[in-house]
Motif scaffolding. Structure first.
Motif, PDB file in Angstrom:
ATOM      1  N   GLU A   1       0.845  -1.193   0.000  1.00  0.00           N
ATOM      2  CA  GLU A   1       0.000   0.000   0.000  1.00  0.00           C
ATOM      3  C   GLU A   1       0.884   1.249   0.000  1.00  0.00           C
ATOM      4  O   GLU A   1       1.907   1.293   0.684  1.00  0.00           O
ATOM      5  N   TYR A   2       0.483   2.245  -0.765  1.00  0.00           N
ATOM      6  CA  TYR A   2       1.234   3.502  -0.787  1.00  0.00           C
ATOM      7  C   TYR A   2       0.322   4.633  -1.250  1.00  0.00           C
ATOM      8  O   TYR A   2      -0.768   4.408  -1.784  1.00  0.00           O
ATOM      9  N   GLU A   3       0.792   5.844  -1.042  1.00  0.00           N
ATOM     10  CA  GLU A   3       0.048   7.037  -1.454  1.00  0.00           C
ATOM     11  C   GLU A   3       0.610   7.558  -2.767  1.00  0.00           C
ATOM     12  O   GLU A   3       1.834   7.615  -2.958  1.00  0.00           O
ATOM     13  N   ILE A   4      -0.264   7.946  -3.683  1.00  0.00           N
ATOM     14  CA  ILE A   4       0.170   8.497  -4.967  1.00  0.00           C
ATOM     15  C   ILE A   4       0.612   9.944  -4.760  1.00  0.00           C
ATOM     16  O   ILE A   4      -0.163  10.782  -4.298  1.00  0.00           O
ATOM     17  N   LYS A   5       1.878  10.202  -5.112  1.00  0.00           N
ATOM     18  CA  LYS A   5       2.451  11.533  -4.925  1.00  0.00           C
ATOM     19  C   LYS A   5       3.107  11.995  -6.221  1.00  0.00           C
ATOM     20  O   LYS A   5       3.827  11.227  -6.864  1.00  0.00           O
ATOM     21  N   ALA A   6       2.896  13.256  -6.562  1.00  0.00           N
ATOM     22  CA  ALA A   6       3.457  13.804  -7.793  1.00  0.00           C
ATOM     23  C   ALA A   6       4.977  13.731  -7.803  1.00  0.00           C
ATOM     24  O   ALA A   6       5.598  13.482  -8.849  1.00  0.00           O
ATOM     25  N   GLU A   7       5.595  13.925  -6.633  1.00  0.00           N
ATOM     26  CA  GLU A   7       7.052  13.946  -6.578  1.00  0.00           C
ATOM     27  C   GLU A   7       7.672  12.579  -6.853  1.00  0.00           C
ATOM     28  O   GLU A   7       8.881  12.476  -7.110  1.00  0.00           O
ATOM     29  N   ASP A   8       6.865  11.537  -6.840  1.00  0.00           N
ATOM     30  CA  ASP A   8       7.379  10.202  -7.130  1.00  0.00           C
ATOM     31  C   ASP A   8       7.352   9.870  -8.619  1.00  0.00           C
ATOM     32  O   ASP A   8       7.935   8.872  -9.037  1.00  0.00           O
ATOM     33  N   PHE A   9       6.683  10.693  -9.419  1.00  0.00           N
ATOM     34  CA  PHE A   9       6.550  10.405 -10.851  1.00  0.00           C
ATOM     35  C   PHE A   9       7.873  10.663 -11.577  1.00  0.00           C
ATOM     36  O   PHE A   9       8.572  11.640 -11.287  1.00  0.00           O
ATOM     37  N   VAL A  10       8.177   9.806 -12.550  1.00  0.00           N
ATOM     38  CA  VAL A  10       9.308  10.062 -13.440  1.00  0.00           C
ATOM     39  C   VAL A  10       8.850  10.718 -14.736  1.00  0.00           C
ATOM     40  O   VAL A  10       9.666  11.266 -15.477  1.00  0.00           O
ATOM     41  N   SER A  11       7.568  10.673 -15.025  1.00  0.00           N
ATOM     42  CA  SER A  11       7.015  11.448 -16.141  1.00  0.00           C
ATOM     43  C   SER A  11       7.226  12.926 -15.869  1.00  0.00           C
ATOM     44  O   SER A  11       7.225  13.385 -14.723  1.00  0.00           O
ATOM     45  N   LYS A  12       7.397  13.707 -16.944  1.00  0.00           N
ATOM     46  CA  LYS A  12       7.449  15.158 -16.777  1.00  0.00           C
ATOM     47  C   LYS A  12       6.110  15.689 -16.281  1.00  0.00           C
ATOM     48  O   LYS A  12       6.053  16.708 -15.589  1.00  0.00           O
ATOM     49  N   GLY A  13       5.032  15.008 -16.670  1.00  0.00           N
ATOM     50  CA  GLY A  13       3.701  15.432 -16.257  1.00  0.00           C
ATOM     51  C   GLY A  13       3.393  14.961 -14.844  1.00  0.00           C
ATOM     52  O   GLY A  13       3.611  13.801 -14.501  1.00  0.00           O
ATOM     53  N   LYS A  14       2.899  15.854 -14.028  1.00  0.00           N
ATOM     54  CA  LYS A  14       2.494  15.524 -12.660  1.00  0.00           C
ATOM     55  C   LYS A  14       0.970  15.630 -12.500  1.00  0.00           C
ATOM     56  O   LYS A  14       0.452  15.552 -11.390  1.00  0.00           O
ATOM     57  N   ASN A  15       0.279  15.791 -13.616  1.00  0.00           N
ATOM     58  CA  ASN A  15      -1.151  16.094 -13.627  1.00  0.00           C
ATOM     59  C   ASN A  15      -2.024  14.837 -13.497  1.00  0.00           C
ATOM     60  O   ASN A  15      -2.766  14.459 -14.392  1.00  0.00           O
ATOM     61  N   SER A  16      -1.915  14.203 -12.335  1.00  0.00           N
ATOM     62  CA  SER A  16      -2.717  13.018 -12.041  1.00  0.00           C
ATOM     63  C   SER A  16      -3.981  13.403 -11.284  1.00  0.00           C
ATOM     64  O   SER A  16      -3.921  14.227 -10.354  1.00  0.00           O
ATOM     65  N   PRO A  17      -5.118  12.799 -11.615  1.00  0.00           N
ATOM     66  CA  PRO A  17      -6.344  13.057 -10.853  1.00  0.00           C
ATOM     67  C   PRO A  17      -6.398  12.261  -9.551  1.00  0.00           C
ATOM     68  O   PRO A  17      -7.338  12.412  -8.778  1.00  0.00           O
ATOM     69  N   PHE A  18      -5.384  11.419  -9.320  1.00  0.00           N
ATOM     70  CA  PHE A  18      -5.402  10.506  -8.176  1.00  0.00           C
ATOM     71  C   PHE A  18      -4.443  10.915  -7.054  1.00  0.00           C
ATOM     72  O   PHE A  18      -4.223  10.135  -6.119  1.00  0.00           O
ATOM     73  N   LEU A  19      -3.876  12.094  -7.138  1.00  0.00           N
ATOM     74  CA  LEU A  19      -2.901  12.507  -6.125  1.00  0.00           C
ATOM     75  C   LEU A  19      -3.522  12.461  -4.726  1.00  0.00           C
ATOM     76  O   LEU A  19      -4.644  12.912  -4.511  1.00  0.00           O
ATOM     77  N   GLY A  20      -2.768  11.902  -3.794  1.00  0.00           N
ATOM     78  CA  GLY A  20      -3.232  11.794  -2.414  1.00  0.00           C
ATOM     79  C   GLY A  20      -4.016  10.536  -2.100  1.00  0.00           C
ATOM     80  O   GLY A  20      -4.287  10.248  -0.928  1.00  0.00           O
ATOM     81  N   MET A  21      -4.360   9.764  -3.139  1.00  0.00           N
ATOM     82  CA  MET A  21      -5.118   8.534  -2.911  1.00  0.00           C
ATOM     83  C   MET A  21      -4.182   7.401  -2.506  1.00  0.00           C
ATOM     84  O   MET A  21      -3.045   7.321  -2.967  1.00  0.00           O
ATOM     85  N   LYS A  22      -4.662   6.508  -1.654  1.00  0.00           N
ATOM     86  CA  LYS A  22      -3.898   5.337  -1.255  1.00  0.00           C
ATOM     87  C   LYS A  22      -4.340   4.134  -2.077  1.00  0.00           C
ATOM     88  O   LYS A  22      -5.532   3.892  -2.248  1.00  0.00           O
ATOM     89  N   VAL A  23      -3.351   3.414  -2.569  1.00  0.00           N
ATOM     90  CA  VAL A  23      -3.621   2.292  -3.467  1.00  0.00           C
ATOM     91  C   VAL A  23      -2.735   1.108  -3.102  1.00  0.00           C
ATOM     92  O   VAL A  23      -1.779   1.234  -2.328  1.00  0.00           O
ATOM     93  N   TYR A  24      -3.047  -0.032  -3.702  1.00  0.00           N
ATOM     94  CA  TYR A  24      -2.246  -1.241  -3.566  1.00  0.00           C
ATOM     95  C   TYR A  24      -1.714  -1.635  -4.949  1.00  0.00           C
ATOM     96  O   TYR A  24      -2.404  -1.487  -5.951  1.00  0.00           O
ATOM     97  N   GLY A  25      -0.497  -2.152  -4.966  1.00  0.00           N
ATOM     98  CA  GLY A  25       0.044  -2.668  -6.220  1.00  0.00           C
ATOM     99  C   GLY A  25       1.265  -1.904  -6.685  1.00  0.00           C
ATOM    100  O   GLY A  25       1.155  -0.988  -7.496  1.00  0.00           O
ATOM    101  N   LYS A  26       2.428  -2.282  -6.207  1.00  0.00           N
ATOM    102  CA  LYS A  26       3.672  -1.598  -6.573  1.00  0.00           C
ATOM    103  C   LYS A  26       4.455  -2.443  -7.574  1.00  0.00           C
ATOM    104  O   LYS A  26       4.707  -3.626  -7.338  1.00  0.00           O
ATOM    105  N   ILE A  27       4.812  -1.835  -8.688  1.00  0.00           N
ATOM    106  CA  ILE A  27       5.634  -2.516  -9.679  1.00  0.00           C
ATOM    107  C   ILE A  27       7.052  -2.636  -9.134  1.00  0.00           C
ATOM    108  O   ILE A  27       7.685  -1.633  -8.772  1.00  0.00           O
ATOM    109  N   LEU A  28       7.578  -3.855  -9.080  1.00  0.00           N
ATOM    110  CA  LEU A  28       8.930  -4.094  -8.579  1.00  0.00           C
ATOM    111  C   LEU A  28       9.944  -4.212  -9.707  1.00  0.00           C
ATOM    112  O   LEU A  28      11.057  -3.699  -9.614  1.00  0.00           O
ATOM    113  N   TYR A  29       9.552  -4.906 -10.783  1.00  0.00           N
ATOM    114  CA  TYR A  29      10.435  -5.084 -11.944  1.00  0.00           C
ATOM    115  C   TYR A  29       9.607  -5.029 -13.225  1.00  0.00           C
ATOM    116  O   TYR A  29       8.475  -5.523 -13.269  1.00  0.00           O
TER     117      TYR A  29
END
Length: 430
Positions: free
Chosen positions: A390-418
């Motif tokens: 589980e983790y929180e979606i944060k703009a500062e974690d994005f590697v995309s130049k775009g930070k314009n996510s509608p889900f910022l601040g939401m908590k989700v499950y499912g982290k890509i490891l590889y």
């Protein structure tokens, strides 16, 4: 490169496989899948007890999912022309971090992807990126002006990475960003696509009724009728309304060859969530709560075939200006799996296998691409995912130049490891 992925929950809907086991990768391909029920393929000599040497990368996937690499039918990498929003390199980085091994880039760049030169430019730049498969979607009309067809044959015959995956230089044709409003010209486009083995990806919106439900539903109905007339399948993009789903469901029942996608924002958010947030402005816009429930039902019953992101990066100045002034579009590559898993699998809408089918297997089938499966001798395009994280979606974690996510601040499950593309690790979580 040799890779041994051990003790993961291997999920491959194409194989009907959902079992704990080991995966052996060599020479860019899946060499063997080993489960308690038996082996798919032959165990390589280096797999024997005590023989795994330093030249083998070992990944412990205990309690993790091991799935075919995700495929996104609908992204905007903004390159060429709008590299301040995104470019091929940052787009590929975002894709890999999101578990995507293949992405399809829409043509509304500057200049438009409407000729072989631009297709080659994107392909050459992709060769210098991280290894993610970037497939171009050509424009239906020249310069997306809706006046005359682009040279679809020329783009199709261009030699690119797409050629090796699906036998054509581009993966589809589309006017995404707008619709071809002239129905006769749209029919010509479908027929030209048919002649070159390319499907139209329809931007389902009447330009004169932009943002309205009826505007989407009119084009859905029209383009299904045109596909029927052409006797050739069509794919419908970013479906968001109950009315559109009813039309698509009826068309499928009538045997018309139509496929359709939606995005996570259309089954997670509704228009009551918008407020004055520019990051929640997209095209088509968020719909009603009833529409959201119908989108989830359509994913469950197969009316909707695929989940795509419509990844559309913008600069902060283009989004942090209130809803009315903000440009349309949201990013999604780095959040798509987590949002979909959290809402649909944990939400009881889809099984794990059904989710992977809609994010990998079915998109590959729609494209006609030799991907979307981790069967033996297939390209080792793979994602390994910790679905319990589980983790929180944060703009500062994005590697995309775009930070314009509608889900910022939401908590989700499912982290890509590889993320692996053709047996090469293109992303590993820190």
């Amino acid at each position: 490169m040799k890779i041994f992925v051990k003790n993961g929950l291997i999920i491959d809907p194409d194989l009907g496989l959902e079992a704990v086991g080991n995966l052996y990768i060599a020479d860019e391909k899946v060499a063997c899948i080993q489960t308690a029920a038996g082996n798919f393929g032959v165990l390589p000599s280096w797999s024997k007890e005590g023989s795994i040497g330093e030249d083998v990368t070992v990944i412990d996937a205990t309690d993790k999912w091991v799935v075919p690499g995700l495929i996104d039918l609908h992204v905007h990498f903004r390159d060429p022309g709008f590299e301040y929003k995104e470019d091929i390199f940052t787009g590929c980085a975002a894709a890999a971090k999101g578990g995507f091994t293949t992405v399809c880039c829409m043509p509304n760049t500057k200049p438009v992807i409407d000729n072989a030169e631009i297709v080659k430019y994107i392909d050459e730049k992709t060769k210098r990126a991280n290894g993610v498969n970037v497939l171009s979607i050509g424009s239906i009309t020249k310069d997306q002006k809706g006046e005359r067809l682009a040279d679809i044959r020329e783009m199709s015959q261009t030699t690119t990475r797409s050629t090796g995956i699906m036998g054509k230089g581009i993966c589809a044709i589309s006017e995404d960003g707008r619709s071809v409003m002239n129905a006769g010209l749209m029919l010509q486009g479908i027929l030209e696509g048919k002649a070159n083995g390319l499907m139209v990806f329809s931007h389902t919106e009447d330009d004169s009724l932009a943002g309205t439900s009826i505007g989407e539903e009119l084009i859905v109905a029209r383009d299904i009728m045109l596909a029927k007339e052409a006797a050739y399948p069509i794919h419908l993009c970013h479906i968001s309304t109950k009315g559109s789903l009813e039309i698509i469901r009826k068309a499928k029942d009538d045997g018309i060859r139509v496929t359709a996608e939606t995005g996570p924002h259309y089954f997670v958010l509704d228009k009551s969530n918008v407020g004055d947030e520019g990051n929640k402005k997209m095209n088509p816009p968020l719909r009603t709560k009833e529409d959201v429930e119908e989108v989830k039902r359509a994913l469950q019953d197969g009316t909707l075939d695929a989940i795509a992101t419509d990844h559309a990066p913008h600069s902060s100045g283009e989004k942090d200006c209130g809803y009315r002034k903000a440009l349309n579009g949201v990013v999604g590559l780095e959040t798509s799996f987590a949002m979909s898993y959290t809402a649909l699998v944990r939400g009881g809408i889809l099984t794990p296998s059904e989710l992977i089918d809609k994010m990998s297997c079915k998109p590959a089938e729609i494209l006609g691409a030799d991907r979307g499966s981790i069967a033996v001798n297939k390209a080792a395009d793979i994602a390994i995912i910790d679905v319990d994280k589980e983790y929180e979606i944060k703009a500062e974690d994005f590697v995309s130049k775009g930070k314009n996510s509608p889900f910022l601040g939401m908590k989700v499950y499912g982290k890509i490891l590889y993320t692996l593309v053709e047996g090469k690790i293109v992303y590993a979580a820190e």
